[in-house]
Motif scaffolding. Structure first.
Motif, PDB file in Angstrom:
ATOM      1  N   SER A 145      53.418  45.096  37.204  1.00  0.00           N
ATOM      2  CA  SER A 145      53.496  44.865  35.671  1.00  0.00           C
ATOM      3  C   SER A 145      53.850  44.486  35.083  1.00  0.00           C
ATOM      4  O   SER A 145      55.292  44.094  34.591  1.00  0.00           O
ATOM      5  CB  SER A 145      53.368  47.015  35.536  1.00  0.00           C
ATOM      6  OG  SER A 145      52.319  47.471  36.575  1.00  0.00           O
ATOM      7  N   ALA A 163      47.727  36.336  35.135  1.00  0.00           N
ATOM      8  CA  ALA A 163      47.192  37.155  36.245  1.00  0.00           C
ATOM      9  C   ALA A 163      45.386  36.615  36.373  1.00  0.00           C
ATOM     10  O   ALA A 163      45.278  36.681  38.012  1.00  0.00           O
ATOM     11  CB  ALA A 163      45.625  37.635  35.036  1.00  0.00           C
ATOM     12  N   THR A 188      49.996  43.132  39.257  1.00  0.00           N
ATOM     13  CA  THR A 188      48.652  43.429  39.569  1.00  0.00           C
ATOM     14  C   THR A 188      48.427  43.702  38.319  1.00  0.00           C
ATOM     15  O   THR A 188      46.761  44.168  38.253  1.00  0.00           O
ATOM     16  CB  THR A 188      48.939  45.085  40.010  1.00  0.00           C
ATOM     17  OG1 THR A 188      49.624  46.100  39.990  1.00  0.00           O
ATOM     18  CG2 THR A 188      49.520  45.218  41.889  1.00  0.00           C
ATOM     19  N   ASP A 189      48.854  43.912  36.855  1.00  0.00           N
ATOM     20  CA  ASP A 189      48.560  44.978  35.963  1.00  0.00           C
ATOM     21  C   ASP A 189      49.499  44.068  34.635  1.00  0.00           C
ATOM     22  O   ASP A 189      50.456  43.802  34.896  1.00  0.00           O
ATOM     23  CB  ASP A 189      48.773  46.238  35.792  1.00  0.00           C
ATOM     24  CG  ASP A 189      47.736  46.842  36.384  1.00  0.00           C
ATOM     25  OD1 ASP A 189      46.813  47.433  36.152  1.00  0.00           O
ATOM     26  OD2 ASP A 189      48.632  47.287  37.584  1.00  0.00           O
ATOM     27  N   HIS A 191      49.760  43.443  30.502  1.00  0.00           N
ATOM     28  CA  HIS A 191      49.364  44.385  29.624  1.00  0.00           C
ATOM     29  C   HIS A 191      49.823  43.389  28.380  1.00  0.00           C
ATOM     30  O   HIS A 191      50.968  43.336  27.947  1.00  0.00           O
ATOM     31  CB  HIS A 191      49.872  45.417  29.529  1.00  0.00           C
ATOM     32  CG  HIS A 191      49.691  46.609  30.725  1.00  0.00           C
ATOM     33  ND1 HIS A 191      49.040  47.423  29.890  1.00  0.00           N
ATOM     34  CD2 HIS A 191      50.891  46.863  31.568  1.00  0.00           C
ATOM     35  CE1 HIS A 191      49.158  48.214  31.474  1.00  0.00           C
ATOM     36  NE2 HIS A 191      49.942  47.717  32.431  1.00  0.00           N
ATOM     37  N   ARG A 262      43.127  43.089  40.808  1.00  0.00           N
ATOM     38  CA  ARG A 262      44.010  42.396  39.117  1.00  0.00           C
ATOM     39  C   ARG A 262      43.087  43.326  38.016  1.00  0.00           C
ATOM     40  O   ARG A 262      42.498  42.406  37.532  1.00  0.00           O
ATOM     41  CB  ARG A 262      44.425  41.479  39.062  1.00  0.00           C
ATOM     42  CG  ARG A 262      45.459  41.369  40.800  1.00  0.00           C
ATOM     43  CD  ARG A 262      46.389  39.879  40.375  1.00  0.00           C
ATOM     44  NE  ARG A 262      46.672  38.563  41.478  1.00  0.00           N
ATOM     45  CZ  ARG A 262      47.181  37.658  42.046  1.00  0.00           C
ATOM     46  NH1 ARG A 262      46.990  36.769  40.449  1.00  0.00           N
ATOM     47  NH2 ARG A 262      48.351  38.014  42.002  1.00  0.00           N
ATOM     48  N   ARG A 263      44.280  43.426  37.025  1.00  0.00           N
ATOM     49  CA  ARG A 263      43.854  43.634  35.605  1.00  0.00           C
ATOM     50  C   ARG A 263      44.653  43.659  34.626  1.00  0.00           C
ATOM     51  O   ARG A 263      45.768  43.521  34.725  1.00  0.00           O
ATOM     52  CB  ARG A 263      43.868  45.683  35.632  1.00  0.00           C
ATOM     53  CG  ARG A 263      43.302  46.714  36.678  1.00  0.00           C
ATOM     54  CD  ARG A 263      43.496  47.711  36.750  1.00  0.00           C
ATOM     55  NE  ARG A 263      44.563  47.387  37.556  1.00  0.00           N
ATOM     56  CZ  ARG A 263      44.973  47.826  38.895  1.00  0.00           C
ATOM     57  NH1 ARG A 263      43.772  46.996  39.715  1.00  0.00           N
ATOM     58  NH2 ARG A 263      45.353  47.583  39.513  1.00  0.00           N
ATOM     59  N   HIS A 265      44.609  44.081  31.003  1.00  0.00           N
ATOM     60  CA  HIS A 265      44.646  44.945  29.712  1.00  0.00           C
ATOM     61  C   HIS A 265      44.985  44.989  28.300  1.00  0.00           C
ATOM     62  O   HIS A 265      45.456  44.071  28.321  1.00  0.00           O
ATOM     63  CB  HIS A 265      45.904  46.650  29.895  1.00  0.00           C
ATOM     64  CG  HIS A 265      45.727  46.659  31.481  1.00  0.00           C
ATOM     65  ND1 HIS A 265      44.608  47.862  31.234  1.00  0.00           N
ATOM     66  CD2 HIS A 265      46.387  46.317  32.147  1.00  0.00           C
ATOM     67  CE1 HIS A 265      45.244  48.529  33.078  1.00  0.00           C
ATOM     68  NE2 HIS A 265      46.247  47.614  33.046  1.00  0.00           N
TER      69      HIS A 265
END
Length: 458
Positions: A145, A163, A188-189, A191, A262-263, A265
């Motif tokens: 993260s 990402a 995976t993330d 932000h 994957r995200r 945000h």
């Protein structure tokens, strides 16, 4: 006829635009221009500050190449101002100098924990994934993260590269070492945090759209960020760019998510407070204060403190210029003090005759690459009109600077050398079924430029 011998330090877009504008300008004197660049290759920000998956933006190289390939500007690459050539050297051999050295370092973010292990500057990361020869070849991509602080184009570039799946970068000129490290990333993330709302972001619609095109990456937005105040509603209704950005974000809010590996945000209304330590000097979380619109286009603190667990953090809050030997420098703003490109002395703010600035080192790291053209026009106007205040060099011959560099054993490259390196990188890519593979080590760049070595893959 009088002849202007002009040195330009920095062969990025700003320096090349300045040279081109001067050569095309109406004037009563001849011009001879030498471009000095500390890297073995020209183009500056376009080669080393734009993400490799931006072919449309990198297309500006075509226009810059046409300027250099006319043959009326000499290029001296791999030459560092302050070491290989000095201000005294320039005064001896030129009538004037324009500094167009840009801004390549990260602006500071003064919050607790910003120096923890796992906290990085976006500019350093961009230099790494763009294959800059003067940064380490490795990068510690160990976090699942990651937080990115900033709501400008650089923040989106960094977030997108973090990402994006590495295999989706293979059509680009990404160096092999960068591909291998990105391929092994456990992320995976990602932000992205901005202190203001969606209607006040600094990135462009093009950059934003590209985020939504990422393969196997979900775009995660939060409904609480889209309760617009009247000022934000007015911005969406009256500004076409804001309208397009809002339309893209609203479309993303309607997407189904949950299937991607994957995200990415997007968090708005988040004021940086602290990078939280795990107790052993490593990044453990990002702490911020939730903000709210103040009714005047800004934000106010709400007192609500939030925390997101992350193992790495990237600050993308702006670039900052670097001081140059013998040249005044504004430490607060990271620029050369100047009036419309005419450099001003420290202390009394009087003209420093013969010395000019253009680009980000002149006005700060604001605006897109294309804005440097109008900026250069302003500086060149003064260069032309200041003829009575030019330096009076004792040896203005074009051969003199060549003799000087050779006497100092400076292994400089020239325009033919850049063509050699360019063809070398294209050949490396063709052998692997790719358009180009960028050469990273400085010594290999110089050898390829000067044709002293057989092609070696990065």
């Amino acid at each position: 006829m009088t002849k202007l011998r002009l040195a330009i330090v920095g062969a990025g877009p700003a320096g090349i635009y300045a040279a081109d504008i001067l050569l095309k300008a109406e004037r009563s004197f001849d011009v001879s221009i030498d471009l000095f660049e500390q890297l073995p290759a020209p183009y500056g920000l376009v080669r080393y500050g734009v993400a490799p998956d931006h072919p449309r933006i990198k297309g500006i190289i075509t226009a810059l190449r046409e300027v250099l390939d006319r043959g009326d500007i000499r290029l001296f690459g791999n030459v560092t101002y302050g070491r290989d050539i000095t201000l005294d050297d320039l005064k001896k051999h030129y009538n004037a100098v324009i500094f167009s050295t840009g801004a390549v370092h990260d602006a500071d973010l003064d919050i607790p924990g910003i120096d923890l292990h796992g906290s990085y500057g976006a500019a350093d990361f961009v230099s790494w994934f763009d294959g800059h020869p003067d940064v380490p070849r490795t990068w510690p991509l160990e976090a699942a993260s990651v937080a990115v602080i900033g709501n400008g184009n650089v923040a989106l570039d960094v977030s997108r590269i973090l990402a994006k799946h590495a295999d989706d970068l293979l059509p680009t000129e990404i160096p092999d070492n960068v591909y291998e490290i990105l391929k092994a990333s456990p992320v995976t993330d990602v932000h992205v945090f901005g202190r203001r709302g969606p209607a006040q972001v600094k990135f462009t619609p093009l950059e934003l759209r590209e985020l939504g095109e990422l393969n196997d990456v979900d775009m995660i937005l939060y409904d609480e960020d889209f309760d617009y105040d009247e000022q934000s509603k007015a911005a969406v209704a009256s500004n076409k760019q804001v309208m397009v950005i809002d339309r893209v974000l609203q479309q993303w809010r309607q997407r189904e998510v949950g299937q991607a590996s994957r995200r990415l945000h997007l968090h708005f209304y988040a004021k940086p407070l602290e990078v939280v330590s795990d107790g052993d000097g490593n990044v453990a979380a990002y702490r911020y204060e939730r903000t709210a619109p103040d009714g005047e286009g800004g934000v106010r603190g709400t007192g609500e403190i939030r925390e997101v667990p992350v193992q790495a953090i990237y600050r993308a809050v702006g670039y900052f210029g670097s001081p140059l030997d013998g040249i005044p420098f504004d430490k607060e703003h990271g620029v050369i003090p100047n009036h419309e490109g005419q450099v001003l002395r420290s202390g009394d703010n009087e003209r420093m005759y013969g010395v000019y600035a253009t680009g980000w080192i002149k006005r700060g790291p604001v605006g897109l690459i294309g804005h440097t053209k109008s900026d250069a026009m302003e500086t060149i106007k003064h260069v032309i009109n200041d003829q009575g205040n030019w330096w009076a060099p004792t040896d203005p011959s074009e051969q003199a600077i060549v003799d000087l560099l050779e006497a100092r054993d400076v292994e400089y490259t020239n325009l033919d050398g850049w063509h050699n390196l360019d063809q070398h990188e294209l050949a490396l890519g063709e052998a692997r079924g790719r358009t180009r593979i960028k050469v990273v080590p400085r010594d290999e760049m110089v050898r390829a430029s000067n044709q002293l070595a057989a092609p070696v893959a990065d």
